[in-house]
Design a protein around this motif. Structure first.
Motif, PDB file in Angstrom:
ATOM      1  N   SER A  32      84.369  34.332  47.082  1.00  0.00           N
ATOM      2  CA  SER A  32      83.497  34.556  48.236  1.00  0.00           C
ATOM      3  C   SER A  32      84.367  34.925  49.430  1.00  0.00           C
ATOM      4  O   SER A  32      85.493  34.445  49.571  1.00  0.00           O
ATOM      5  CB  SER A  32      82.638  33.326  48.555  1.00  0.00           C
ATOM      6  N   VAL A  33      83.829  35.808  50.272  1.00  0.00           N
ATOM      7  CA  VAL A  33      84.557  36.295  51.439  1.00  0.00           C
ATOM      8  C   VAL A  33      83.630  36.193  52.644  1.00  0.00           C
ATOM      9  O   VAL A  33      82.518  36.731  52.631  1.00  0.00           O
ATOM     10  CB  VAL A  33      85.024  37.751  51.253  1.00  0.00           C
ATOM     11  N   GLU A  34      84.092  35.517  53.673  1.00  0.00           N
ATOM     12  CA  GLU A  34      83.290  35.282  54.867  1.00  0.00           C
ATOM     13  C   GLU A  34      83.391  36.451  55.846  1.00  0.00           C
ATOM     14  O   GLU A  34      84.361  37.221  55.817  1.00  0.00           O
ATOM     15  CB  GLU A  34      83.761  33.998  55.573  1.00  0.00           C
ATOM     16  N   PRO A  35      82.424  36.599  56.743  1.00  0.00           N
ATOM     17  CA  PRO A  35      82.542  37.619  57.789  1.00  0.00           C
ATOM     18  C   PRO A  35      83.829  37.432  58.584  1.00  0.00           C
ATOM     19  O   PRO A  35      84.181  36.307  58.945  1.00  0.00           O
ATOM     20  CB  PRO A  35      81.313  37.364  58.666  1.00  0.00           C
ATOM     21  N   GLY A  36      84.548  38.520  58.818  1.00  0.00           N
ATOM     22  CA  GLY A  36      85.787  38.452  59.571  1.00  0.00           C
ATOM     23  C   GLY A  36      86.997  38.018  58.785  1.00  0.00           C
ATOM     24  O   GLY A  36      88.098  37.951  59.328  1.00  0.00           O
TER      25      GLY A  36
END
Length: 227
Positions: A32-36
């Motif tokens: 998973s990759v978060e905003p920013g």
């Protein structure tokens, strides 16, 4: 809490199923990759990093598992809807720039915006602003053949961000450049990504470049693990 921009879970992908040369490229990959957030994907050639990026970017489908972008499961969408999401939400950068040779640098960035319904005036303004951010606004009227390798790749960065995606996927974006140019161009990419606040997964075999990102993961034997 907001949804991650990208979430892939339990992805599997193989080729030549049932044949003696069957290859299982992905074996339960979760990320998973978060905003920013900028994530480095480290893997040797042939380990499946391009396959993972293509699945995450909706260019390919997994044998099993799920891909969610901004909280929406993409797995069951029709091809038409997947194409629309990809065009509006995902930006791609490859090792080779793949610019259209008959168009100028500016036009290469304008065209994807026009395809997305942006007016010509607004598309040109955004294209010029992006070129300015990576330091080559003065080269906007030049065709790719008249640009250096580093300049061509900066144009490719701008094109990938032209439609303001929320997710950027890059596959060895500086792998075709000499070390000095690679370092300079990568810094331009990182500045551009951080300024826009999008989520990014950048595949590289260069551990020095990987260390400059927020997090590093390694793909090995079909499994993803922290580096």
């Amino acid at each position: 809490m907001s949804n991650p921009t990208l979430a892939v879970s339990d992805l599997t992908k193989g080729y030549n199923h049932g044949l003696p040369n069957e290859v299982n490229v992905l074996q339960g990959v979760t990320l998973s990759v978060e905003p920013g957030e900028v994530v480095a994907l480290v893997a040797p050639s042939g380990a499946g990093k391009s396959t993972l990026l293509h699945i995450a970017g909706l260019l390919d489908t997994p044998d099993s598992g799920h891909v969610s972008i901004a909280g929406t499961d993409m797995t069951q969408l029709s091809d038409r809807k997947r194409t629309a999401v990809r065009r509006e939400t995902v930006g791609f950068i490859y090792q080779f720039h793949h610019l259209l040779p008959e168009f100028t640098a500016l036009e290469n960035i304008v065209l994807p915006q026009l395809a997305n319904g942006v007016s010509d005036k607004d598309a040109q303004a955004r294209a010029m602003a992006l070129l300015d951010k990576v330091g080559i606004a003065a080269r906007g009227s030049h065709r790719p053949a008249a640009l250096s390798g580093g300049e061509q790749q900066r144009v490719a960065f701008c094109r990938a961000l032209a439609n303001e995606p929320s997710l950027l996927l890059a596959d060895e974006p500086t792998g075709n450049l000499d070390p000095e140019t690679s370092d300079r161009v990568f810094e331009a990419l990182l500045d551009l990504v951080r300024e826009t606040g999008l989520a990014a997964v950048i595949a590289t075999h260069n551990l020095e470049l990987a260390a400059r990102m927020d997090r590093q993961v390694r793909l090995s034997a079909g499994v993803l693990e922290p580096l």
